[in-house]
Each structure stands twice: as structure tokens, then as C-alpha cells.
Design a protein around this motif. Structure first.
Motif, PDB file in Angstrom:
ATOM      1  N   LEU A 150      44.917  37.098  74.993  1.00 55.32           N
ATOM      2  CA  LEU A 150      46.130  37.907  74.975  1.00 55.32           C
ATOM      3  C   LEU A 150      46.912  37.595  73.709  1.00 55.32           C
ATOM      4  O   LEU A 150      47.053  36.425  73.329  1.00 55.32           O
ATOM      5  N   GLN A 151      47.419  38.631  73.068  1.00 57.53           N
ATOM      6  CA  GLN A 151      48.146  38.437  71.811  1.00 57.53           C
ATOM      7  C   GLN A 151      49.250  39.476  71.685  1.00 57.53           C
ATOM      8  O   GLN A 151      49.037  40.663  71.927  1.00 57.53           O
ATOM      9  N   LEU A 152      50.449  39.010  71.297  1.00 53.61           N
ATOM     10  CA  LEU A 152      51.561  39.900  71.010  1.00 53.61           C
ATOM     11  C   LEU A 152      51.708  40.060  69.505  1.00 53.61           C
ATOM     12  O   LEU A 152      51.565  39.084  68.761  1.00 53.61           O
ATOM     13  N   PHE A 153      51.988  41.281  69.042  1.00 52.64           N
ATOM     14  CA  PHE A 153      52.168  41.493  67.608  1.00 52.64           C
ATOM     15  C   PHE A 153      53.029  42.722  67.365  1.00 52.64           C
ATOM     16  O   PHE A 153      53.137  43.614  68.209  1.00 52.64           O
ATOM     17  N   THR A 154      53.642  42.758  66.207  1.00 52.89           N
ATOM     18  CA  THR A 154      54.268  43.981  65.680  1.00 52.89           C
ATOM     19  C   THR A 154      53.608  44.270  64.340  1.00 52.89           C
ATOM     20  O   THR A 154      53.121  43.349  63.657  1.00 52.89           O
ATOM     21  N   LEU A 155      53.583  45.501  63.956  1.00 51.91           N
ATOM     22  CA  LEU A 155      52.959  45.888  62.690  1.00 51.91           C
ATOM     23  C   LEU A 155      53.530  45.097  61.525  1.00 51.91           C
ATOM     24  O   LEU A 155      52.791  44.613  60.646  1.00 51.91           O
ATOM     25  N   GLU A 156      54.847  44.930  61.509  1.00 52.58           N
ATOM     26  CA  GLU A 156      55.507  44.312  60.356  1.00 52.58           C
ATOM     27  C   GLU A 156      55.147  42.837  60.203  1.00 52.58           C
ATOM     28  O   GLU A 156      55.232  42.281  59.112  1.00 52.58           O
ATOM     29  N   ASP A 157      54.715  42.185  61.288  1.00 49.10           N
ATOM     30  CA  ASP A 157      54.386  40.756  61.225  1.00 49.10           C
ATOM     31  C   ASP A 157      52.967  40.489  60.750  1.00 49.10           C
ATOM     32  O   ASP A 157      52.624  39.346  60.415  1.00 49.10           O
ATOM     33  N   ILE A 158      52.111  41.503  60.741  1.00 48.67           N
ATOM     34  CA  ILE A 158      50.696  41.261  60.429  1.00 48.67           C
ATOM     35  C   ILE A 158      50.223  42.090  59.228  1.00 48.67           C
ATOM     36  O   ILE A 158      49.036  42.358  59.090  1.00 48.67           O
ATOM     37  N   VAL A 159      51.169  42.490  58.381  1.00 46.41           N
ATOM     38  CA  VAL A 159      50.787  43.253  57.183  1.00 46.41           C
ATOM     39  C   VAL A 159      50.062  42.329  56.214  1.00 46.41           C
ATOM     40  O   VAL A 159      50.597  41.295  55.792  1.00 46.41           O
ATOM     41  N   VAL A 160      48.833  42.660  55.876  1.00 47.96           N
ATOM     42  CA  VAL A 160      48.042  41.933  54.876  1.00 47.96           C
ATOM     43  C   VAL A 160      47.328  42.972  54.023  1.00 47.96           C
ATOM     44  O   VAL A 160      46.366  43.595  54.488  1.00 47.96           O
ATOM     45  N   PRO A 161      47.788  43.219  52.786  1.00 41.52           N
ATOM     46  CA  PRO A 161      47.112  44.213  51.944  1.00 41.52           C
ATOM     47  C   PRO A 161      45.627  43.878  51.772  1.00 41.52           C
ATOM     48  O   PRO A 161      45.234  42.718  51.776  1.00 41.52           O
ATOM     49  N   GLY A 162      44.841  44.919  51.644  1.00 42.91           N
ATOM     50  CA  GLY A 162      43.399  44.722  51.473  1.00 42.91           C
ATOM     51  C   GLY A 162      43.060  44.194  50.096  1.00 42.91           C
ATOM     52  O   GLY A 162      43.920  43.908  49.265  1.00 42.91           O
ATOM     53  N   LYS A 163      41.763  44.037  49.855  1.00 42.21           N
ATOM     54  CA  LYS A 163      41.278  43.544  48.576  1.00 42.21           C
ATOM     55  C   LYS A 163      41.679  44.493  47.445  1.00 42.21           C
ATOM     56  O   LYS A 163      41.763  45.708  47.624  1.00 42.21           O
ATOM     57  N   LEU A 164      41.927  43.911  46.260  1.00 38.99           N
ATOM     58  CA  LEU A 164      42.367  44.685  45.106  1.00 38.99           C
ATOM     59  C   LEU A 164      41.203  44.953  44.154  1.00 38.99           C
ATOM     60  O   LEU A 164      40.167  44.288  44.203  1.00 38.99           O
ATOM     61  N   LYS A 165      41.402  45.932  43.274  1.00 41.11           N
ATOM     62  CA  LYS A 165      40.435  46.244  42.222  1.00 41.11           C
ATOM     63  C   LYS A 165      41.120  46.104  40.867  1.00 41.11           C
ATOM     64  O   LYS A 165      42.316  46.361  40.730  1.00 41.11           O
ATOM     65  N   LEU A 166      40.341  45.701  39.878  1.00 44.43           N
ATOM     66  CA  LEU A 166      40.872  45.518  38.528  1.00 44.43           C
ATOM     67  C   LEU A 166      40.021  46.311  37.549  1.00 44.43           C
ATOM     68  O   LEU A 166      38.791  46.163  37.518  1.00 44.43           O
ATOM     69  N   LEU A 167      40.663  47.173  36.743  1.00 44.83           N
ATOM     70  CA  LEU A 167      39.959  47.934  35.715  1.00 44.83           C
ATOM     71  C   LEU A 167      40.035  47.163  34.396  1.00 44.83           C
ATOM     72  O   LEU A 167      41.123  46.908  33.881  1.00 44.83           O
ATOM     73  N   VAL A 168      38.873  46.807  33.867  1.00 47.35           N
ATOM     74  CA  VAL A 168      38.781  46.053  32.617  1.00 47.35           C
ATOM     75  C   VAL A 168      38.237  46.974  31.526  1.00 47.35           C
ATOM     76  O   VAL A 168      37.227  47.656  31.722  1.00 47.35           O
ATOM     77  N   LYS A 169      38.923  47.023  30.366  1.00 51.17           N
ATOM     78  CA  LYS A 169      38.484  47.839  29.230  1.00 51.17           C
ATOM     79  C   LYS A 169      38.404  46.969  27.981  1.00 51.17           C
ATOM     80  O   LYS A 169      39.130  45.985  27.854  1.00 51.17           O
ATOM     81  N   TRP A 170      37.521  47.348  27.046  1.00 44.66           N
ATOM     82  CA  TRP A 170      37.384  46.609  25.796  1.00 44.66           C
ATOM     83  C   TRP A 170      36.835  47.528  24.705  1.00 44.66           C
ATOM     84  O   TRP A 170      36.340  48.635  24.990  1.00 44.66           O
ATOM     85  N   ASP A 171      36.926  47.083  23.479  1.00 43.94           N
ATOM     86  CA  ASP A 171      36.383  47.827  22.335  1.00 43.94           C
ATOM     87  C   ASP A 171      35.052  47.223  21.912  1.00 43.94           C
ATOM     88  O   ASP A 171      34.834  46.012  22.026  1.00 43.94           O
ATOM     89  N   PRO A 172      34.127  48.064  21.403  1.00 42.81           N
ATOM     90  CA  PRO A 172      32.860  47.532  20.894  1.00 42.81           C
ATOM     91  C   PRO A 172      33.113  46.591  19.713  1.00 42.81           C
ATOM     92  O   PRO A 172      34.158  46.661  19.054  1.00 42.81           O
ATOM     93  N   PRO A 173      32.175  45.711  19.428  1.00 40.74           N
ATOM     94  CA  PRO A 173      32.349  44.820  18.278  1.00 40.74           C
ATOM     95  C   PRO A 173      32.421  45.628  16.974  1.00 40.74           C
ATOM     96  O   PRO A 173      31.613  46.547  16.761  1.00 40.74           O
ATOM     97  N   PRO A 174      33.376  45.348  16.082  1.00 43.55           N
ATOM     98  CA  PRO A 174      33.534  46.134  14.848  1.00 43.55           C
ATOM     99  C   PRO A 174      32.337  46.034  13.914  1.00 43.55           C
ATOM    100  O   PRO A 174      32.131  46.916  13.068  1.00 43.55           O
ATOM    101  N   SER A 175      31.521  45.000  14.058  1.00 44.51           N
ATOM    102  CA  SER A 175      30.361  44.837  13.168  1.00 44.51           C
ATOM    103  C   SER A 175      29.241  45.806  13.486  1.00 44.51           C
ATOM    104  O   SER A 175      28.334  46.011  12.678  1.00 44.51           O
ATOM    105  N   TRP A 176      29.274  46.416  14.666  1.00 46.70           N
ATOM    106  CA  TRP A 176      28.190  47.328  15.093  1.00 46.70           C
ATOM    107  C   TRP A 176      28.604  48.747  14.727  1.00 46.70           C
ATOM    108  O   TRP A 176      29.509  49.330  15.330  1.00 46.70           O
TER     109      TRP A 176
END
Length: 249
Positions: A150-176
Motif C-alpha cells: 500500500l502506498q500513498l502519493f500525490t503527483l507533485e511529490d513524485i515528479v522525476v523528469p525522464g532521461k535527457l538528450k544532448l545534441l553535440v555539433k562540431w566542425d570538420p578539421p580545417p586541414s582536410w
């Protein structure tokens, strides 16, 4: 002769009674061994469940999960209900899921050493009211009995955002100079620490100069690096770029 026969019968009944007390059973002259202590455990009622609930997409749904009880000779079923105090009892239909698809908060991961070999069960609660106390009842049932959580809960007490994503960008090496005739491939490596233990993931080579890193934890810092290599695998890869530290919100 009669007395001898009666004496033999009495002796046999006495021997059977002793063997029954010792865990043996007599029937039609056959002696059967009673179940061992381990098998008796397999015929016990379900043990107590450890249930974790969290809301990864407030206020739309709540996920409740628990580790499947150890396998026994008895089939175990799970019954899940939830309700507002004094309100209508609603039923949720649980289903087994893989550990990887749970996106469960690390603080709620099972602590058993052999948990990876067991199945997780999950129930999805939807259309819950804000700022309202709910009671959850998860009951494990087999033919020997039941055990409820048995467990008591309210929505506001158990908010845990899900996993995050990260967008990584870069430039090619200038020597190429010629990226059309001689395209490059890239690898991304990201590292982090968890409870003093270092972890690292290196993604397989790809052509794009950007990549989404999935499944990152809120509040955790990551070191991200990129290296390049010739498309056909000729020669050697470049050195890893200097690490960039990214802390997830």
C-alpha cells in the motif's frame, strides 16, 4: 497366529506414525519423502513487494514498477488498484518490461544483486488529478496466499523528469580540404562518474558532424570528445578533441 498378525499390524501403524512425524508418509506400503525445506519455501505465499512510483511527464501519467518475485512452483499474479480516498477504485493492468526501457530513476533501482536476471513489472496510471492524494495497492497472489503493498502519493511529490538528450555539433578539421571526394567519419566518446566509478561510451563511426546523446541523467556532468577518421578506414584516427564538460540541467 491372530495375535502375531495383530502385533505386526500395530507395529506397522506405529512405524508409519513415527515416519509421518519425521516428514515421511506411508500409503499402501509405500514410503514417500516429504518436500525438502527449499521446496516448502517454493510453496509459500508471495513475499513483500517493493514498489516505486514516479511521474516522468507531469501531470499526464505516473509509472509504478516493481521487481518480479523470485520464481517458485506457484504462478504469481499481480493485481493493481488505485483510488482517491473515499472515491471509486480503479484498476491498472500491469505488464512486464525490460530494465532498459524503464527509464527508472537511479534511486529507485532494485538493490538486489541478482535483480538483472529478473523481470520488472510496470503499471501506467493516467488522468490523475493535481494536488490530490491517491492510494495505490499492488497485490501479489498465488494459490498459497497473497501479499499487498500500500502506498500513498500525490503527483507533485513524485515528479522525476525522464532521461535527457544532448545534441553535440562540431566542425570538420580545417586541414582536410576535400570533404566531397574524401569524406570523413567521426566517433563521439562521452564519460561520466557515478558513485566514484568512471563510465564511458564510444559511439560507432558515422558521417554527420552532429550527434544526439540519449539517456543522460539530470544534474550529471559529462565529458564529451570527438575524433575523425578517413571514410574507408585508411591510416589512423585523429587524436581525441579536448574534452568539453556539459552538466545536464
Amino acid at each position: 497366529m491372530y495375535h502375531k498378525h495383530c502385533g505386526f499390524v500395530l507395529f506397522w501403524l506405529y512405524a508409519c506414525a513415527l515416519m509421518a512425524l519425521s516428514g515421511l508418509f506411508c500409503s499402501n506400503g509405500t514410503i514417500l519423502t516429504a518436500p525438502s525445506g527449499e521446496n516448502r519455501t517454493d510453496l509459500d505465499p508471495p513475499s513483500r513487494l517493493e514498489v516505486h512510483c514516479w511521474s516522468p511527464s507531469y501531470p499526464f501519467k505516473v509509472l509504478c514498477s516493481w521487481l518480479e518475485l523470485p520464481q517458485t512452483q506457484l504462478v504469481t499474479h499481480y493485481i493493481v488498484t488505485y483510488s482517491v480516498k473515499g472515491g471509486e477504485i480503479q484498476q491498472c493492468h500491469p505488464h512486464p518490461v525490460s530494465m532498459a526501457s524503464l527509464s527508472i530513476p537511479e534511486s529507485s533501482l532494485p538493490r538486489e544483486n541478482n535483480s538483472s536476471a529478473r523481470t520488472m513489472w510496470r503499471c501506467v496510471l493516467e488522468d490523475l488529478k493535481l494536488y490530490t492524494s491517491y492510494q495505490l495497492n499492488v497485490t501479489a497472489v498465488n494459490t498459497a496466499g497473497s501479499a499487498s503493498h500500500l502506498q500513498l502519493f500525490t503527483l507533485e511529490d513524485i515528479v522525476v523528469p525522464g532521461k535527457l538528450k544532448l545534441l553535440v555539433k562540431w566542425d570538420p578539421p580545417p586541414s582536410w580540404s576535400d570533404h566531397t571526394l574524401f569524406p570523413l567519419m567521426y566517433k563521439v566518446r562521452y564519460q561520466w562518474e557515478n558513485k566514484g566509478v568512471s563510465h564511458a561510451i564510444t559511439l560507432d563511426p558515422f558521417e554527420n558532424t552532429q550527434k544526439v546523446l540519449p539517456g543522460l541523467s539530470p544534474g550529471r556532468s559529462y565529458l564529451v570528445q570527438v575524433c575523425s577518421m578517413e571514410h574507408m578506414g585508411m591510416g589512423q584516427s585523429s587524436n581525441w578533441s579536448p574534452p568539453v564538460t556539459v552538466t545536464m540541467p
